[in-house]
Design an enzyme around this catalytic site. Structure first.
Site, mmCIF file in Angstrom:
data_model
loop_
_atom_site.group_PDB
_atom_site.id
_atom_site.type_symbol
_atom_site.label_atom_id
_atom_site.label_comp_id
_atom_site.label_asym_id
_atom_site.label_seq_id
_atom_site.Cartn_x
_atom_site.Cartn_y
_atom_site.Cartn_z
ATOM 1 N N ARG A 264 1.561 -11.481 5.285
ATOM 2 C CA ARG A 264 3.019 -11.691 5.243
ATOM 3 C C ARG A 264 3.750 -11.136 6.469
ATOM 4 O O ARG A 264 4.967 -11.309 6.587
ATOM 5 C CB ARG A 264 3.581 -11.119 3.938
ATOM 6 C CG ARG A 264 3.035 -11.893 2.733
ATOM 7 C CD ARG A 264 3.629 -11.438 1.435
ATOM 8 N NE ARG A 264 5.070 -11.659 1.378
ATOM 9 C CZ ARG A 264 5.841 -11.241 0.376
ATOM 10 N NH1 ARG A 264 5.312 -10.589 -0.615
ATOM 11 N NH2 ARG A 264 7.127 -11.471 0.390
ATOM 12 N N LYS B 2 2.956 6.941 4.726
ATOM 13 C CA LYS B 2 2.264 5.644 4.613
ATOM 14 C C LYS B 2 1.885 5.082 5.980
ATOM 15 O O LYS B 2 1.581 3.898 6.104
ATOM 16 C CB LYS B 2 3.165 4.633 3.891
ATOM 17 C CG LYS B 2 3.486 5.007 2.452
ATOM 18 C CD LYS B 2 4.305 3.899 1.811
ATOM 19 C CE LYS B 2 5.221 4.441 0.745
ATOM 20 N NZ LYS B 2 6.169 3.432 0.246
ATOM 21 N N HIS C 74 -5.216 -14.742 9.033
ATOM 22 C CA HIS C 74 -3.977 -14.077 9.466
ATOM 23 C C HIS C 74 -4.257 -12.866 10.356
ATOM 24 O O HIS C 74 -3.621 -11.831 10.233
ATOM 25 C CB HIS C 74 -3.141 -13.685 8.243
ATOM 26 C CG HIS C 74 -2.654 -14.877 7.474
ATOM 27 N ND1 HIS C 74 -1.487 -15.536 7.780
ATOM 28 C CD2 HIS C 74 -3.207 -15.563 6.447
ATOM 29 C CE1 HIS C 74 -1.335 -16.560 6.968
ATOM 30 N NE2 HIS C 74 -2.360 -16.601 6.144
ATOM 31 N N PRO D 98 0.835 -1.209 0.000
ATOM 32 C CA PRO D 98 0.000 0.000 0.000
ATOM 33 C C PRO D 98 0.873 1.263 0.000
ATOM 34 O O PRO D 98 1.845 1.341 0.733
ATOM 35 C CB PRO D 98 -0.777 -0.095 1.319
ATOM 36 C CG PRO D 98 -0.579 -1.483 1.811
ATOM 37 C CD PRO D 98 0.685 -1.996 1.208
ATOM 38 N N GLU D 99 0.512 2.199 -0.851
ATOM 39 C CA GLU D 99 1.211 3.483 -0.891
ATOM 40 C C GLU D 99 0.268 4.542 -0.324
ATOM 41 O O GLU D 99 -0.794 4.213 0.191
ATOM 42 C CB GLU D 99 1.656 3.772 -2.330
ATOM 43 C CG GLU D 99 2.588 2.669 -2.855
ATOM 44 C CD GLU D 99 3.089 2.892 -4.282
ATOM 45 O OE1 GLU D 99 3.134 4.046 -4.726
ATOM 46 O OE2 GLU D 99 3.422 1.900 -4.931
ATOM 47 N N ARG E 148 13.557 -2.976 -6.464
ATOM 48 C CA ARG E 148 12.184 -3.098 -6.950
ATOM 49 C C ARG E 148 12.196 -3.189 -8.470
ATOM 50 O O ARG E 148 13.026 -2.570 -9.127
ATOM 51 C CB ARG E 148 11.340 -1.874 -6.537
ATOM 52 C CG ARG E 148 11.355 -1.566 -5.054
ATOM 53 C CD ARG E 148 10.705 -2.659 -4.217
ATOM 54 N NE ARG E 148 9.329 -2.922 -4.588
ATOM 55 C CZ ARG E 148 8.277 -2.264 -4.104
ATOM 56 N NH1 ARG E 148 8.456 -1.306 -3.229
ATOM 57 N NH2 ARG E 148 7.051 -2.576 -4.483
#
Ligand SMILES: [Zn+2]
Length: 290
Positions: A130, A69, A111, A2-3, A280
């Site tokens: 994650r 963020k 999760h 997410p940005e 990236r």
């Protein structure tokens, strides 16, 4: 990951759904407890699990805001302000529900790592597939130095001059422009997706060093980043991989992306290329971007 626009979307929903509510109990998953026992800082950062669980109850959520963020839960306990800072990492998501079963998608439901139980019986659930996310309970923002080093919000007027001044420093001038604009100390909240889009719209090659771009062009690039971020906020963010808002819904910005994840250039039809920049994958058009 997410940005800024995705985090903004979460905050716009979290704020009205959680403001004024008081935490009465905190649960942390056994997975997080075990990794803390092994000395790993998983999700709950800077505090022991016991302190985290014991300190949060009786805190009232006064407001929820975004900084870059990060999600800031402004809390208060016995008249004292506290701050719970949340970073969603790669796959973090918040859900405002009455029971864990209300988290619709199984992979998020499987999760759940932190549950904040509210006085009114509702739950604020943090799920993270994650586990790269962070939750940090502070007295104030100054207690965690990286928060103070973040660039101004891109929508603030000083942000563009901050960007220009920073890129004049040799340390940043010699780096690829894409790496520079994804650095949170230079621009707040612009990650791989929106850096890729803004560079494509400006016809700038991602590996071009910052010092080889004129100030005029850098100013235009900054404006384009702001435009892309705003467009995405309006579209509810990009639902690439695992971003969901608090209702488990996905945004629509991904349908408007012109270069991120594309095999072919929208403008000239050429096959796109990709290269690694700052770890990236950077997609670009070898013809349109120089
Ligand atoms: Zn092209």
């Amino acid at each position: 990951m997410p940005e800024l626009p995705e985090v903004e979307g979460v905050v716009r929903e979290l704020a009205p759904a959680s403001t004024g509510r008081t935490i009465v109990e905190v649960e942390v998953s056994s997975v997080i407890k075990q990794s803390k026992q092994l000395g790993k800082e998983a999700i709950v950062k800077g505090k022991t699990i016991d302190d985290f669980i014991n300190e949060l109850p009786a805190m009232t959520i006064k407001n929820v805001t975004r900084r870059s963020k990060y999600i800031y839960f402004h809390l208060e306990k016995e008249g004292q302000p506290r701050l719970l800072v949340s970073h969603l990492g790669m796959t973090g998501a918040w859900f405002v529900v009455n029971s864990p079963e209300e988290v619709k998608e199984k992979r998020f439901r499987d999760h759940i790592h932190v549950v904040l139980k509210m006085q009114d019986g509702g739950l604020l659930i943090y799920s993270d597939i994650r586990r790269f996310g962070e939750l940090r309970l502070l007295n104030k923002e100054d207690d965690y130095i990286p928060l103070l080093k973040m660039a101004p919000e891109p929508f603030e007027q000083i942000a563009i001059d901050h960007f220009i001044e920073m890129t004049k420093l040799p340390k940043y001038g010699r780096k690829p422009i894409k790496e520079v604009i994804m650095d949170g100390q230079i621009i707040s909240g612009c990650g791989n997706i929106y850096a890729t889009e803004a560079l494509f719209r400006m016809n700038i090659h991602p590996a071009r060093t910052a010092e080889r771009i004129s100030e005029k062009r850098k100013r235009a690039l900054f404006q384009e980043i702001v435009t892309v971020l705003q467009e995405s906020i309006e579209a509810g963010g990009s639902s690439i991989s695992d971003y969901r808002n608090i209702n488990g819904e996905a945004g629509t910005m991904q349908t408007r992306l012109q270069m991120y994840g594309k095999k072919q250039c929208n403008t000239c039809g050429r096959e796109t290329k990709s290269m690694q920049i700052a770890g990236r994958t950077s997609v670009y058009c070898p013809k349109c971007q120089r």
